[in-house]
Structure formats: structure tokens, C-alpha cells
Scaffold this motif. Structure first.
Motif, PDB file in Angstrom:
ATOM      1  N   VAL A  84      22.616 -18.237 -27.403  1.00 18.63           N
ATOM      2  CA  VAL A  84      23.440 -17.713 -26.313  1.00 18.63           C
ATOM      3  C   VAL A  84      24.459 -18.782 -25.928  1.00 18.63           C
ATOM      4  O   VAL A  84      24.090 -19.920 -25.655  1.00 18.63           O
ATOM      5  N   GLU A  85      25.713 -18.394 -25.956  1.00 18.92           N
ATOM      6  CA  GLU A  85      26.799 -19.306 -25.566  1.00 18.92           C
ATOM      7  C   GLU A  85      27.731 -18.571 -24.633  1.00 18.92           C
ATOM      8  O   GLU A  85      27.892 -17.363 -24.753  1.00 18.92           O
ATOM      9  N   PHE A  86      28.353 -19.308 -23.725  1.00 18.33           N
ATOM     10  CA  PHE A  86      29.348 -18.684 -22.859  1.00 18.33           C
ATOM     11  C   PHE A  86      30.713 -19.255 -23.191  1.00 18.33           C
ATOM     12  O   PHE A  86      30.916 -20.460 -23.096  1.00 18.33           O
ATOM     13  N   LYS A  87      31.598 -18.397 -23.616  1.00 15.73           N
ATOM     14  CA  LYS A  87      32.931 -18.852 -23.991  1.00 15.73           C
ATOM     15  C   LYS A  87      33.897 -18.561 -22.851  1.00 15.73           C
ATOM     16  O   LYS A  87      33.903 -17.464 -22.297  1.00 15.73           O
ATOM     17  N   LYS A  88      34.681 -19.572 -22.521  1.00 18.86           N
ATOM     18  CA  LYS A  88      35.635 -19.457 -21.419  1.00 18.86           C
ATOM     19  C   LYS A  88      36.563 -18.251 -21.611  1.00 18.86           C
ATOM     20  O   LYS A  88      37.071 -18.034 -22.710  1.00 18.86           O
ATOM     21  N   ASN A  89      36.778 -17.511 -20.559  1.00 17.06           N
ATOM     22  CA  ASN A  89      37.656 -16.335 -20.571  1.00 17.06           C
ATOM     23  C   ASN A  89      37.238 -15.249 -21.563  1.00 17.06           C
ATOM     24  O   ASN A  89      38.026 -14.395 -21.920  1.00 17.06           O
ATOM     25  N   PHE A  90      36.023 -15.311 -22.041  1.00 13.48           N
ATOM     26  CA  PHE A  90      35.550 -14.282 -22.973  1.00 13.48           C
ATOM     27  C   PHE A  90      34.202 -13.723 -22.531  1.00 13.48           C
ATOM     28  O   PHE A  90      33.991 -12.522 -22.511  1.00 13.48           O
ATOM     29  N   GLY A  91      33.290 -14.625 -22.144  1.00 15.71           N
ATOM     30  CA  GLY A  91      31.955 -14.181 -21.749  1.00 15.71           C
ATOM     31  C   GLY A  91      30.914 -14.635 -22.741  1.00 15.71           C
ATOM     32  O   GLY A  91      31.163 -15.530 -23.544  1.00 15.71           O
ATOM     33  N   PRO A  92      29.732 -13.997 -22.690  1.00 14.77           N
ATOM     34  CA  PRO A  92      28.645 -14.469 -23.544  1.00 14.77           C
ATOM     35  C   PRO A  92      28.831 -14.073 -25.017  1.00 14.77           C
ATOM     36  O   PRO A  92      29.348 -13.005 -25.313  1.00 14.77           O
ATOM     37  N   PRO A 156      29.541  -5.495 -23.487  1.00 13.18           N
ATOM     38  CA  PRO A 156      30.002  -4.166 -23.895  1.00 13.18           C
ATOM     39  C   PRO A 156      31.209  -3.718 -23.076  1.00 13.18           C
ATOM     40  O   PRO A 156      31.579  -2.553 -23.126  1.00 13.18           O
ATOM     41  N   LYS A 157      31.802  -4.656 -22.315  1.00 14.69           N
ATOM     42  CA  LYS A 157      32.948  -4.364 -21.459  1.00 14.69           C
ATOM     43  C   LYS A 157      34.000  -3.548 -22.208  1.00 14.69           C
ATOM     44  O   LYS A 157      34.547  -2.585 -21.696  1.00 14.69           O
ATOM     45  N   LEU A 206      26.463   3.141 -18.952  1.00  9.64           N
ATOM     46  CA  LEU A 206      26.966   3.445 -20.305  1.00  9.64           C
ATOM     47  C   LEU A 206      26.254   4.620 -20.958  1.00  9.64           C
ATOM     48  O   LEU A 206      26.725   5.154 -21.958  1.00  9.64           O
ATOM     49  N   LEU A 207      25.101   5.002 -20.416  1.00 11.18           N
ATOM     50  CA  LEU A 207      24.279   6.011 -21.101  1.00 11.18           C
ATOM     51  C   LEU A 207      24.548   7.435 -20.615  1.00 11.18           C
ATOM     52  O   LEU A 207      24.945   7.655 -19.479  1.00 11.18           O
ATOM     53  N   ASN A 208      24.282   8.398 -21.512  1.00  3.02           N
ATOM     54  CA  ASN A 208      24.298   9.809 -21.111  1.00  3.02           C
ATOM     55  C   ASN A 208      22.991  10.137 -20.410  1.00  3.02           C
ATOM     56  O   ASN A 208      21.963   9.512 -20.677  1.00  3.02           O
TER      57      ASN A 208
END
Ligand code: 1CP
Length: 334
Positions: A84-92, A156-157, A206-208
């Protein structure tokens, strides 16, 4: 008993406890100062001295009724050895899910890997600012939301991968694994001093409708039941779900946290258990008059209902701390 637990356990309606999702972090200059010197987010979560300090930062500034521990829902896949990494201006960004290896991990190994999270909970709950005065909130991601990150490997944005649901075997095995380790994670947090558990289902929307029993109701109910056996109240936040009433009847949390898209008047009428949250975090980006008007709207609607003041999602990074201060005072003066 602190007032948050009074509302959750005794359904008190005269109290209006307040805490704010994402209160620790992002919008506070003293957090940004620490964050600048600690570029690796996971490492920061595993530094129990700093994570305790960050947890207490909003408590020192504002008269909040609970501390939520500075950690992340993705510490669970991290504890299961998924990268797991968090990238700046991107997210996980998550590494590949190696399910066969993950299935061999023991409770002990998992607990050891994220042990500083529990140490921080212990430290915070014993701190003079908190002990016997305020609640310490532990939290987990709901199985569905964690599965989203673990299989999608990023937020999933934008979208869920097209073949997200194709490997049914992986989905079934992952649900069993998550049920097991989420319970370990919950138990560890409670044993370390957490007095409330919140389950974040940030991607419930996100789900039906037809997929809710398998992906949300059943796996979340299993956790809720488990938390109840430990005599700790549990708040669920199924963000973006359409039918909160059905969710409450099936999942049976002690309290329900609502997002800002739902009509609070309808919620107040339909739902009998304590309600938390609702106000749009963007209101804090406007002016004080509007903030007061919006906060009073929620307080008035829920004045005869057990209600915990919070927002309908996390406080936004651009929020001015003075607005937060004004909000807390408005709720406390009500
Ligand atoms: O400084 C930074 O760059 C890190 C930003 C940050 C912070 C402050 C992340 C990255 N996580 C956190 C802390 C955090 N996360 C807390 C701490 C306590 C508090 O509430 O103050 C909590 C409870 C969470 C929970 C969390 N993490 C959720 C559920 C709540 C929500 O906001 O929907 C989710 C979805 C995450 C994943 C996550 N963590 C961080 C990011 C950027 C993301 C991805 C969000 C996305 O997919 O868009």
C-alpha cells in the motif's frame, strides 16, 4: 460516561456530542507541518508517537467529544502484506493481491505488523485530555469498501475495473479473509482502549440494489454482531446508499451515519436508532452565517432524536480551522 457513549448506549436525546470525520489531519497547519517531514503515509501511521500527537491535535483546538485515531482503513491490507502506497495528488496504490500467501498469515503476524496503531489507541485513550472525558473511536473499512481497494488496487473514484466481479472465487475467499482479520483488528482496537467502533463503507453507493445482500448486508452484519458481543457500540456509515432504513433494519448497527445527499427529515421520521452526521462538508467553505444556519437545521430536525453532530463525509482539506471552531461552538451552545 462520556456524552458520545451516552447517546449510543442510552439513546439520550438532550445531548449533542460532536466529532468530525477526518478531524485529525489534512486541514490543520500543525498536521501539515508533521506531514511535510514524513512523506511516507504508512510509516507515519506506524509511528505511534506522531500518530497519537496528530490524533490529539484537533482535541487541543476544539471542544470535540471524541478522538478518532490517526490511521487508515488501508492499514488492514497493509497488515495482510499487500503493498500500500499513497501517491501525492493521486491517492492509494495497492500491490497485487496474492491471496494464496495472504491465506497463510496468522493473527499474530497481522497484529505484530500494525502493532503501533494499537499502541497509539492505548496512549490516546489514557491521555489526560481524553480519559474519563471523551470517547476514543476505533474504526475499520467495511468488507465491501476494502475489497474495492484490494481488487481495484486504486481508488474507484474514476471507475471500478471492468473485470472487477469476474473472479468469483477470489471474491468469496477474500470475504472470508476480511471477516476474519477485520474481527481481529476490531478486537485489538477495543482491547487497546477504543470505546466506539465506526465502520466506513465509503463505496457502498457503487452497488446496485440487488447486490447489497451479498456485498454489504451480510458481511457488515457479521461485524456488527461481533462488535456487540464485545459490548462496544458500533456506528455504520454506508456512504451513498439509497435506502438507509432497510440498511438499519438488516445490518442493525447501534447508530447510523448519514451522508449529505439524503434528506435528514425523512431519516428522522423513518429511523429509530441514533443518527450521526449529514451536513455537507462544503458548508465549512462558505461563511459563518451560512454555517450556523445549516448546523442549526440539523440540530433542529434531530432535537428529539438521539443525534451525534458530524458531517456527511470527511472535512475538506481547504477548510479554515476557524470555521471548524465556530461549528463546534455553535453545536455546544445549542
Ligand atoms: O496527508 C495525506 O496525504 C494523507 C491523507 C489521509 C489522511 C489524513 C489519508 C489517505 N488517510 C488519512 C487518515 C484517515 N483515513 C483517517 C484518520 C482519522 C480521521 O478521521 O481524522 C480515517 C478515519 C480514514 C478513513 C479512510 N481512508 C476512508 C474512509 C472514510 C472516507 O473518507 O471515505 C477511506 C476511503 C480511506 C482511503 C484513503 N486514505 C487516504 C486516501 C487519499 C484515501 C483514498 C480516498 C479515495 O479513494 O478517494
Amino acid at each position: 460516561m462520556n456524552i458520545l457513549n451516552e447517546v449510543l448506549q442510552n439513546n439520550k436525546t438532550s445531548l449533542n456530542p460532536i466529532w468530525i470525520m477526518r478531524q485529525a489531519g489534512r486541514y490543520l497547519p500543525e498536521f501539515r507541518e508533521i506531514r511535510k517531514k514524513n512523506q511516507n503515509f504508512i510509516k507515519l501511521c506506524l509511528n505511534n508517537e506522531l500518530s497519537s500527537e496528530i490524533t490529539l491535535q484537533p482535541i487541543k483546538r476544539f471542544d470535540l467529544d471524541a478522538a478518532i485515531i490517526f490511521s487508515d482503513i488501508l492499514m488492514l491490507p497493509y497488515g495482510l502484506n499487500q503493498g500500500v502506497e499513497f501517491k501525492k495528488n493521486f491517492g492509494p496504490i495497492l500491490g497485487d493481491l496474492k491471496l494464496n500467501e495472504t491465506l497463510k498469515i496468522t493473527d499474530k503476524e497481522f497484529t505484530k505488523k500494525i502493532y503501533p496503531v494499537y499502541k497509539a489507541i492505548n496512549f490516546v485513550s489514557e491521555n489526560d485530555l481524553i480519559k474519563n472525558k471523551k470517547s476514543t473511536i476505533g474504526f475499520v473499512g467495511a468488507p465491501w469498501t476494502l475489497m474495492v481497494y484490494m481488487i481495484n488496487k486504486q481508488s474507484p473514484k474514476l471507475s471500478l475495473k471492468r473485470d472487477f466481479f469476474s473472479d468469483k472465487d477470489t471474491i468469496d475467499k477474500l470475504f472470508l479473509l476480511l471477516d476474519k482479520f477485520l474481527k481481529v483488528h476490531i478486537k485489538n482496537q477495543i482491547e487497546s482502549g477504543a470505546q466506539v467502533i465506526q465502520i466506513f463503507d465509503s463505496w457502498a453507493g457503487l452497488l446496485n440494489e440487488k447486490d447489497l445482500p451479498k456485498f454489504i448486508y451480510n458481511p457488515t452484519f457479521s461485524l456488527v454482531e461481533y462488535v456487540k458481543t464485545l459490548n462496544i457500540p458500533v456506528i455504520c456509515f454506508p456512504r451513498g446508499i439509497k435506502n438507509y432504513k432497510a440498511y438499519c433494519e438488516i445490518v442493525k448497527p447501534d447508530a447510523i451515519c448519514i451522508d449529505y445527499e439524503v434528506d435528514p427529515i425523512k431519516i428522522e421520521k423513518e429511523i429509530k436508532i441514533p443518527v450521526q452526521g449529514g451536513m455537507d462538508p462544503k458548508v465549512l467553505l462558505t461563511d459563518k452565517d451560512n454555517l450556523k444556519k445549516e448546523a442549526l437545521k440539523y440540530l433542529d430536525i434531530f432535537k428529539d432524536h438521539p443525534y451525534i453532530f458530524n458531517l456527511g463525509h470527511g472535512v475538506l482539506p481547504d477548510t479554515n480551522p476557524d470555521m471548524m471552531d465556530y461549528l463546534v461552538k455553535t453545536v455546544k451552545d445549542y
